[in-house]
Motif scaffolding. Sequence first.
Motif, PDB file in Angstrom:
ATOM      1  N   TRP A   5       0.831  -1.198   0.000  1.00 47.48           N
ATOM      2  CA  TRP A   5       0.000   0.000   0.000  1.00 47.48           C
ATOM      3  C   TRP A   5       0.867   1.250   0.000  1.00 47.48           C
ATOM      4  O   TRP A   5       1.952   1.269   0.605  1.00 47.48           O
ATOM      5  N   SER A   6       0.357   2.288  -0.603  1.00 48.84           N
ATOM      6  CA  SER A   6       0.999   3.599  -0.477  1.00 48.84           C
ATOM      7  C   SER A   6       0.689   4.157   0.911  1.00 48.84           C
ATOM      8  O   SER A   6      -0.233   3.699   1.593  1.00 48.84           O
ATOM      9  N   ASP A   7       1.466   5.152   1.317  1.00 48.88           N
ATOM     10  CA  ASP A   7       1.216   5.771   2.620  1.00 48.88           C
ATOM     11  C   ASP A   7      -0.198   6.347   2.698  1.00 48.88           C
ATOM     12  O   ASP A   7      -0.862   6.272   3.737  1.00 48.88           O
ATOM     13  N   GLU A   8      -0.664   6.915   1.574  1.00 49.04           N
ATOM     14  CA  GLU A   8      -2.002   7.508   1.580  1.00 49.04           C
ATOM     15  C   GLU A   8      -3.084   6.458   1.766  1.00 49.04           C
ATOM     16  O   GLU A   8      -4.089   6.694   2.432  1.00 49.04           O
ATOM     17  N   TYR A  13      -7.317   3.970   5.262  1.00 49.40           N
ATOM     18  CA  TYR A  13      -7.813   2.876   6.101  1.00 49.40           C
ATOM     19  C   TYR A  13      -7.732   3.193   7.592  1.00 49.40           C
ATOM     20  O   TYR A  13      -8.043   2.356   8.429  1.00 49.40           O
ATOM     21  N   GLY A  14      -7.312   4.420   7.925  1.00 49.14           N
ATOM     22  CA  GLY A  14      -7.250   4.821   9.325  1.00 49.14           C
ATOM     23  C   GLY A  14      -6.030   4.301  10.049  1.00 49.14           C
ATOM     24  O   GLY A  14      -6.043   4.162  11.283  1.00 49.14           O
ATOM     25  N   LEU A  15      -4.976   4.007   9.302  1.00 55.05           N
ATOM     26  CA  LEU A  15      -3.753   3.451   9.885  1.00 55.05           C
ATOM     27  C   LEU A  15      -2.574   4.391   9.647  1.00 55.05           C
ATOM     28  O   LEU A  15      -2.559   5.147   8.657  1.00 55.05           O
ATOM     29  N   ALA A  16      -1.578   4.314  10.534  1.00 57.37           N
ATOM     30  CA  ALA A  16      -0.337   5.057  10.308  1.00 57.37           C
ATOM     31  C   ALA A  16       0.408   4.393   9.149  1.00 57.37           C
ATOM     32  O   ALA A  16       0.404   3.159   9.023  1.00 57.37           O
ATOM     33  N   PRO A  17       1.031   5.182   8.271  1.00 61.30           N
ATOM     34  CA  PRO A  17       1.752   4.599   7.127  1.00 61.30           C
ATOM     35  C   PRO A  17       2.732   3.505   7.555  1.00 61.30           C
ATOM     36  O   PRO A  17       3.500   3.674   8.509  1.00 61.30           O
ATOM     37  N   ARG A  18       2.629   2.359   6.887  1.00 67.24           N
ATOM     38  CA  ARG A  18       3.533   1.219   7.082  1.00 67.24           C
ATOM     39  C   ARG A  18       3.530   0.703   8.524  1.00 67.24           C
ATOM     40  O   ARG A  18       4.515   0.156   9.011  1.00 67.24           O
ATOM     41  N   SER A  19       2.398   0.875   9.194  1.00 66.87           N
ATOM     42  CA  SER A  19       2.312   0.448  10.594  1.00 66.87           C
ATOM     43  C   SER A  19       1.994  -1.035  10.727  1.00 66.87           C
ATOM     44  O   SER A  19       2.089  -1.595  11.825  1.00 66.87           O
ATOM     45  N   ALA A  20       1.596  -1.659   9.631  1.00 68.53           N
ATOM     46  CA  ALA A  20       1.249  -3.085   9.687  1.00 68.53           C
ATOM     47  C   ALA A  20       1.497  -3.709   8.324  1.00 68.53           C
ATOM     48  O   ALA A  20       1.309  -3.063   7.284  1.00 68.53           O
ATOM     49  N   ALA A  21       1.934  -4.972   8.354  1.00 72.59           N
ATOM     50  CA  ALA A  21       2.101  -5.704   7.097  1.00 72.59           C
ATOM     51  C   ALA A  21       0.717  -6.063   6.557  1.00 72.59           C
ATOM     52  O   ALA A  21      -0.172  -6.477   7.313  1.00 72.59           O
ATOM     53  N   ILE A  22       0.534  -5.917   5.259  1.00 73.66           N
ATOM     54  CA  ILE A  22      -0.768  -6.183   4.654  1.00 73.66           C
ATOM     55  C   ILE A  22      -0.675  -7.417   3.772  1.00 73.66           C
ATOM     56  O   ILE A  22       0.216  -7.527   2.913  1.00 73.66           O
ATOM     57  N   THR A  23      -1.586  -8.343   3.979  1.00 73.35           N
ATOM     58  CA  THR A  23      -1.738  -9.496   3.101  1.00 73.35           C
ATOM     59  C   THR A  23      -3.125  -9.432   2.483  1.00 73.35           C
ATOM     60  O   THR A  23      -3.968  -8.611   2.886  1.00 73.35           O
ATOM     61  N   LEU A  24      -3.373 -10.322   1.539  1.00 70.78           N
ATOM     62  CA  LEU A  24      -4.702 -10.350   0.920  1.00 70.78           C
ATOM     63  C   LEU A  24      -5.767 -10.637   1.976  1.00 70.78           C
ATOM     64  O   LEU A  24      -6.832 -10.018   1.978  1.00 70.78           O
TER      65      LEU A  24
END
Length: 263
Positions: A5-8, A13-24
């Motif tokens: 994901w981009s930082d935006e 999604y209401g999250l801090a940029p790169r605060s969590a790893a994203i999977t499908l």
Amino acid sequence: NAVRWSDELYRIYGLAPRSAAITLESFLSRLHPDDRERVSREVAAALVGGLSFSYPERIVRPDGSIRHLETSGEAVRGGDDRVVGLIGTCRDVTDERRRDEQLRLYADVVQNIQIGLVVISVEDPDDVESVHFITFNPAAERFAGAPLSHLVGRTIREVIPYAAGGRFETLVRAVARDGKVREASVYGSRDPANPTRSLSFKAFPLPGSCVGVAVEDITARTLTLWMADAEQRIFEMIAEGAPLAAILTTLVLAIEKQSPPTR
């Protein structure tokens, strides 16, 4: 099974940029429960078919708020033309949808309200020829007792010639001049077809050099009050021993007040 994901997008999604790893799976878990199966099918179809995709979705932020997104993108192919991933954009359209819903609500109110509403364009408040009839709601047409669509775009004096220089015209031009909301009433219309009609107006400024006017027919209420006052005057005249001719004259005038002019 990696998702980047981009930082935006994190912020959407209401999250801090790169605060969590994203999977499908974690991406799908953040969707509204009613949208997960549909979006999952859309993603699978794009991966299998290598096609572009576009779909609406609702997400649930960590604070429980729901946002509406529009997602679109296309498949990414490797050197052997095999689909190796998807790339796309997400746009938060929550505020747009809310605004559109409000506009639809306002439109429904305008169409169904029993008070007549008209919009008048005023290019120059000091030039009556620049005052044009723009639009109206069904109640305004019912008040007029005739179709109004063929009058759209005409000057106000072409639409209601008997009101030239009267209170309605003065009211509209005054609001266009200083942008202040104004109210006025007419007791006894100049309309030769409806001389006993009384109307109440409330004019307010609108964007684009326009003035909106709410029109309410207060004829019945006005006549009821006037007749009550006339009855009181007649009873007082009788109690005071006024001449019969004077009493009958007052009575006849009271009757004429609520009837078309008679000879």
